[in-house]
Design a protein around this motif. Sequence first.
Motif, PDB file in Angstrom:
ATOM      1  N   TYR A 305       0.731  -1.203   0.094  1.00 23.49           N
ATOM      2  CA  TYR A 305      -0.047  -0.154   0.023  1.00 23.49           C
ATOM      3  C   TYR A 305       0.640   1.305  -0.005  1.00 23.49           C
ATOM      4  CZ  TYR A 305      -3.395  -3.428   1.650  1.00 23.49           C
ATOM      5  OH  TYR A 305      -4.125  -4.610   1.977  1.00 23.49           O
ATOM      6  N   GLY A 306       2.056   0.989  -0.026  1.00 25.03           N
ATOM      7  CA  GLY A 306       2.933   2.388   0.372  1.00 25.03           C
ATOM      8  C   GLY A 306       3.029   2.774   1.743  1.00 25.03           C
ATOM      9  N   THR A 307       3.818   4.075   2.094  1.00 24.47           N
ATOM     10  CA  THR A 307       4.148   4.355   3.486  1.00 24.47           C
ATOM     11  C   THR A 307       3.146   5.401   4.063  1.00 24.47           C
ATOM     12  OG1 THR A 307       5.692   5.722   2.894  1.00 24.47           O
ATOM     13  CG2 THR A 307       6.309   3.532   2.945  1.00 24.47           C
ATOM     14  N   GLU A 308       2.374   6.158   3.198  1.00 30.02           N
ATOM     15  CA  GLU A 308       1.774   7.522   3.513  1.00 30.02           C
ATOM     16  C   GLU A 308       0.309   7.234   3.625  1.00 30.02           C
ATOM     17  OE1 GLU A 308       3.070   9.942   5.072  1.00 30.02           O
ATOM     18  OE2 GLU A 308       4.863   8.740   5.035  1.00 30.02           O
ATOM     19  N   GLY A 309      -0.307   6.124   3.513  1.00 30.96           N
ATOM     20  CA  GLY A 309      -1.945   6.058   3.495  1.00 30.96           C
ATOM     21  C   GLY A 309      -2.252   5.813   4.873  1.00 30.96           C
ATOM     22  N   THR A 310      -3.821   5.392   5.129  1.00 31.81           N
ATOM     23  CA  THR A 310      -4.225   4.838   6.206  1.00 31.81           C
ATOM     24  C   THR A 310      -3.716   3.672   6.800  1.00 31.81           C
ATOM     25  OG1 THR A 310      -6.218   3.922   5.112  1.00 31.81           O
ATOM     26  CG2 THR A 310      -6.411   5.985   5.663  1.00 31.81           C
ATOM     27  N   GLU A 311      -3.293   2.612   5.681  1.00 32.70           N
ATOM     28  CA  GLU A 311      -2.682   1.382   5.863  1.00 32.70           C
ATOM     29  C   GLU A 311      -1.448   1.489   6.831  1.00 32.70           C
ATOM     30  OE1 GLU A 311      -4.651   1.689   1.626  1.00 32.70           O
ATOM     31  OE2 GLU A 311      -3.045   2.411   2.850  1.00 32.70           O
ATOM     32  N   MET A 312      -0.515   2.176   6.480  1.00 32.62           N
ATOM     33  CA  MET A 312       0.610   2.142   7.127  1.00 32.62           C
ATOM     34  C   MET A 312       0.207   3.177   8.727  1.00 32.62           C
ATOM     35  SD  MET A 312       3.776   1.438   7.709  1.00 32.62           S
ATOM     36  CE  MET A 312       4.434   1.115   6.116  1.00 32.62           C
ATOM     37  N   CYS A 313      -0.765   4.233   8.660  1.00 31.25           N
ATOM     38  CA  CYS A 313      -0.822   4.685   9.957  1.00 31.25           C
ATOM     39  C   CYS A 313      -1.570   3.688  10.755  1.00 31.25           C
ATOM     40  CB  CYS A 313      -1.956   5.785   9.498  1.00 31.25           C
ATOM     41  SG  CYS A 313      -2.244   7.124  10.987  1.00 31.25           S
ATOM     42  N   LEU A 314      -2.651   3.085  10.390  1.00 30.16           N
ATOM     43  CA  LEU A 314      -3.275   1.650  11.170  1.00 30.16           C
ATOM     44  C   LEU A 314      -2.179   0.721  11.484  1.00 30.16           C
ATOM     45  CD1 LEU A 314      -6.456   1.354   9.279  1.00 30.16           C
ATOM     46  CD2 LEU A 314      -6.216   1.943  11.708  1.00 30.16           C
ATOM     47  N   GLN A 315      -1.528   0.512  10.684  1.00 29.66           N
ATOM     48  CA  GLN A 315      -0.283  -0.532  11.225  1.00 29.66           C
ATOM     49  C   GLN A 315       0.559  -0.156  12.228  1.00 29.66           C
ATOM     50  OE1 GLN A 315       0.946  -3.459  10.821  1.00 29.66           O
ATOM     51  NE2 GLN A 315       2.946  -3.350  11.615  1.00 29.66           N
ATOM     52  N   LEU A 316       0.888   0.852  12.210  1.00 29.46           N
ATOM     53  CA  LEU A 316       2.015   1.546  13.064  1.00 29.46           C
ATOM     54  C   LEU A 316       1.262   1.946  14.568  1.00 29.46           C
ATOM     55  CD1 LEU A 316       4.492   3.927  11.183  1.00 29.46           C
ATOM     56  CD2 LEU A 316       5.010   1.550  12.146  1.00 29.46           C
ATOM     57  N   ALA A 317       0.117   2.418  14.452  1.00 28.47           N
ATOM     58  CA  ALA A 317      -0.843   2.454  15.733  1.00 28.47           C
ATOM     59  C   ALA A 317      -0.975   0.975  16.279  1.00 28.47           C
ATOM     60  CB  ALA A 317      -2.141   3.221  15.269  1.00 28.47           C
ATOM     61  N   SER A 318      -1.172   0.048  15.415  1.00 29.13           N
ATOM     62  CA  SER A 318      -1.589  -1.030  16.024  1.00 29.13           C
ATOM     63  C   SER A 318      -0.263  -1.885  16.378  1.00 29.13           C
ATOM     64  CB  SER A 318      -2.218  -2.047  14.927  1.00 29.13           C
ATOM     65  OG  SER A 318      -3.437  -1.804  14.442  1.00 29.13           O
ATOM     66  N   LEU A 319       0.924  -1.706  15.894  1.00 29.65           N
ATOM     67  CA  LEU A 319       2.029  -2.287  16.437  1.00 29.65           C
ATOM     68  C   LEU A 319       2.490  -1.350  17.788  1.00 29.65           C
ATOM     69  CD1 LEU A 319       4.597  -4.032  16.117  1.00 29.65           C
ATOM     70  CD2 LEU A 319       5.657  -2.319  14.715  1.00 29.65           C
ATOM     71  N   ASP A 320       2.127  -0.230  17.868  1.00 32.64           N
ATOM     72  CA  ASP A 320       2.506   0.482  19.069  1.00 32.64           C
ATOM     73  C   ASP A 320       1.771  -0.154  20.164  1.00 32.64           C
ATOM     74  OD1 ASP A 320       3.457   2.642  20.765  1.00 32.64           O
ATOM     75  OD2 ASP A 320       1.593   3.688  20.458  1.00 32.64           O
ATOM     76  N   ARG A 321       0.302  -0.372  20.095  1.00 31.40           N
ATOM     77  CA  ARG A 321      -0.327  -1.092  21.121  1.00 31.40           C
ATOM     78  C   ARG A 321       0.265  -2.491  21.535  1.00 31.40           C
ATOM     79  NH1 ARG A 321      -6.516  -2.741  20.148  1.00 31.40           N
ATOM     80  NH2 ARG A 321      -5.609  -3.955  18.697  1.00 31.40           N
ATOM     81  N   ASP A 322       0.441  -3.212  20.388  1.00 36.91           N
ATOM     82  CA  ASP A 322       0.716  -4.707  20.528  1.00 36.91           C
ATOM     83  C   ASP A 322       2.055  -4.634  21.534  1.00 36.91           C
ATOM     84  OD1 ASP A 322      -1.397  -5.714  19.302  1.00 36.91           O
ATOM     85  OD2 ASP A 322      -0.651  -5.948  17.512  1.00 36.91           O
ATOM     86  N   LEU A 323       3.105  -3.697  21.058  1.00 38.32           N
ATOM     87  CA  LEU A 323       4.347  -3.926  21.831  1.00 38.32           C
ATOM     88  C   LEU A 323       4.062  -3.222  23.309  1.00 38.32           C
ATOM     89  CD1 LEU A 323       6.594  -1.828  19.104  1.00 38.32           C
ATOM     90  CD2 LEU A 323       7.045  -4.212  20.092  1.00 38.32           C
ATOM     91  N   GLY A 324       3.144  -2.408  23.354  1.00 40.54           N
ATOM     92  CA  GLY A 324       2.944  -2.199  24.960  1.00 40.54           C
ATOM     93  C   GLY A 324       2.182  -3.322  25.744  1.00 40.54           C
ATOM     94  N   ASP A 325       1.485  -4.131  25.009  1.00 43.44           N
ATOM     95  CA  ASP A 325       0.755  -5.225  25.527  1.00 43.44           C
ATOM     96  C   ASP A 325       2.052  -6.346  25.945  1.00 43.44           C
ATOM     97  OD1 ASP A 325      -1.718  -4.208  25.513  1.00 43.44           O
ATOM     98  OD2 ASP A 325      -2.438  -5.423  24.139  1.00 43.44           O
ATOM     99  N   PHE A 326       2.609  -6.432  25.000  1.00 44.54           N
ATOM    100  CA  PHE A 326       4.057  -7.327  24.920  1.00 44.54           C
ATOM    101  C   PHE A 326       4.772  -7.091  26.314  1.00 44.54           C
ATOM    102  CE2 PHE A 326       8.258  -8.502  23.817  1.00 44.54           C
ATOM    103  CZ  PHE A 326       8.283  -9.729  23.988  1.00 44.54           C
ATOM    104  N   PHE A 327       5.200  -5.629  26.195  1.00 39.65           N
ATOM    105  CA  PHE A 327       6.085  -5.281  27.366  1.00 39.65           C
ATOM    106  C   PHE A 327       5.386  -5.534  28.582  1.00 39.65           C
ATOM    107  CE2 PHE A 327       8.049  -2.305  24.407  1.00 39.65           C
ATOM    108  CZ  PHE A 327       9.024  -3.163  23.921  1.00 39.65           C
ATOM    109  N   ALA A 328       4.183  -5.344  28.645  1.00 44.55           N
ATOM    110  CA  ALA A 328       3.368  -5.183  29.993  1.00 44.55           C
ATOM    111  C   ALA A 328       3.281  -6.932  30.097  1.00 44.55           C
ATOM    112  CB  ALA A 328       1.883  -4.960  29.950  1.00 44.55           C
ATOM    113  N   GLN A 329       3.209  -7.791  29.451  1.00 39.08           N
ATOM    114  CA  GLN A 329       3.282  -9.289  29.908  1.00 39.08           C
ATOM    115  C   GLN A 329       4.511  -9.610  30.453  1.00 39.08           C
ATOM    116  OE1 GLN A 329       2.174 -11.544  26.339  1.00 39.08           O
ATOM    117  NE2 GLN A 329       0.173 -10.174  26.169  1.00 39.08           N
ATOM    118  N   LEU A 330       5.851  -9.061  29.908  1.00 35.92           N
ATOM    119  CA  LEU A 330       6.919  -9.449  30.461  1.00 35.92           C
ATOM    120  C   LEU A 330       7.073  -8.823  31.966  1.00 35.92           C
ATOM    121  CD1 LEU A 330       9.567  -8.683  27.579  1.00 35.92           C
ATOM    122  CD2 LEU A 330       8.042 -10.553  28.153  1.00 35.92           C
ATOM    123  N   ASP A 331       6.803  -7.528  32.147  1.00 36.76           N
ATOM    124  CA  ASP A 331       6.440  -6.919  33.161  1.00 36.76           C
ATOM    125  C   ASP A 331       5.651  -7.826  34.475  1.00 36.76           C
ATOM    126  OD1 ASP A 331       7.843  -4.544  32.585  1.00 36.76           O
ATOM    127  OD2 ASP A 331       5.992  -3.448  32.268  1.00 36.76           O
TER     128      ASP A 331
END
Length: 552
Positions: A305-331
């Motif tokens: 889809y390229g790097t500047e559409g809704t697709e990449m914006c949603l991807q990075l927002a989702s990854l940010d949340r998933d990383l937060g959940d992952f780190f919380a599990q390690l905590d």
Amino acid sequence: MKKSLVSMVALALGAAAAPGIAQDSPPATTAPAPAMATAPKLLVVISVDQFSADLFAEYRNHFTGGFARLLDGAVFPSGYQSHASTVTCTGHSTILTGMRPMHTGIIANDWIDFSSPLDDKEIYCVEDESVPGSTNDKYTVSPDHLMVPTLGERMKAADPATRVVSVAGKDRSAVLMGGHKVDEMWWWDRDSFVTYAGRATPPVVARANKAVAAEIARPQPPLELPDFCRAKDRAIPLGEGKTVGTGRFARAAGDVSGFGNSPAKDGATLALAAGLIQAMKLGQGPQTDIIDIGASATDHVGHKYGTEGTEMCLQLASLDRDLGDFFAQLDAMGIDYAVALTADHGGNDLPERQREQAMPMAERLAKSFNPDTIGKAVGATLGLSGKLLAYSSGNFYVTPDVPAAKKQAVIAETKKVLLAQPQVAAVFTGAEIAASPDPAGPADTWPLIMRAKASYYPGRSGDLVVALKPLVTPISDPTRGSVATHGSFWDYDRRVPILFWRKGMTGFEQPHAIETVDIAPTLAALAHVATGAPKMDGRCLDLDAGPGSTCR
């Protein structure tokens, strides 16, 4: 808001859930912050495929989850995959070896070997081409092309009790960060996580695959678009009725491909990593363990889809949340862990959108730029016929059809023909690269030939290496697959963020250029592991913000 896939799969695995996701979730550890002088019990190394420094800069003010945590650590916004061949295999080979591709031997995703038993002679970077019938679509995974040890291998050599685990959305990510000696290695293959043939499947992986299969079997409605993504919501026509820029990752029940090309794939990868950490009790013994994680969905989204559409914006927002959940599990597991996060390469948006956004020089590579057309032009001048050239990943190879006495003439004439192409910035012969100085100094100051040398490995690299001009996308037709890509000599593909975090550390930001080969020696020093031979190309980065030093 819907629970993240990381949390849902973790619950299915019986892993510790992130606080706030489930009512019976255990609280995060309240143990005092470890001193930086002590070795962490677990190294967590994350590669976000195609996460360019440009994307990091664009979105860092919107991060509230896992990325936000890492921003409290040591932040290097100008990390460099310093070589010219800015592709997945090459980049991943640098992260945990501490060595440039000129030493790892991983010069591209694929290269040509005319002595290979394969019919097409094109070798995939983690392929065992000695297996009869091997092809680029059907192959046996092997680490044998990686010519140097990884940090995990060095740690295991220093202390055999060390566990080395690798989990990724791509086989090449898992193999080239994990190395030759791993305790567990799993990668996504079409519809599930798999490993080397003949290795047992632990119960935690079987449960993860079952949980992910159940998620794929459910339909996925369009993802909710955050307010900061709304300006991205604009369709870009690419021809033949194809548009990109407005996607929300809706998928039908059973759509395996849609799952694999969406943020959900990273959620599944992180969930499996959390499950393995818990099941194997990583970071809970007297030694330091290491897990590397390859999050590949950003790359899939960038290509599709390229790097500047809704697709990449949603991807990075989702990854940010998933990383937060992952780190919380390690905590919640009470583990003393240190994190390093980077990318294997950057990326460039599709030229159709770039031309609308102040970059009129952005264009696609001409269809005439191919080994057959170039070879015919060379043959016409030299009086030669047949197939003279082969091409793979920016490398031109002179074929065995060319008489040995004519090879140098073909190389010289090919360089002349290539330099006449209006989209070519530079062409270097193998001999010119070999004679040039080894890489030295800050990576942002390197001339093009030094970038080429950093990823040149004799016997695998081509007889000629080509640099296209900036903003030339080497995809001629965006209607047949990928619409955008990476792989160039230029900084939009070379620059990546490098982030380090550990509980209790004093954070700082350093804007000057460093390299991804600096990650392994930095983590080795943090874990009190002597590197020894072979000598790494990178240097240890001092993660102590004050007068002390984490480098010894």
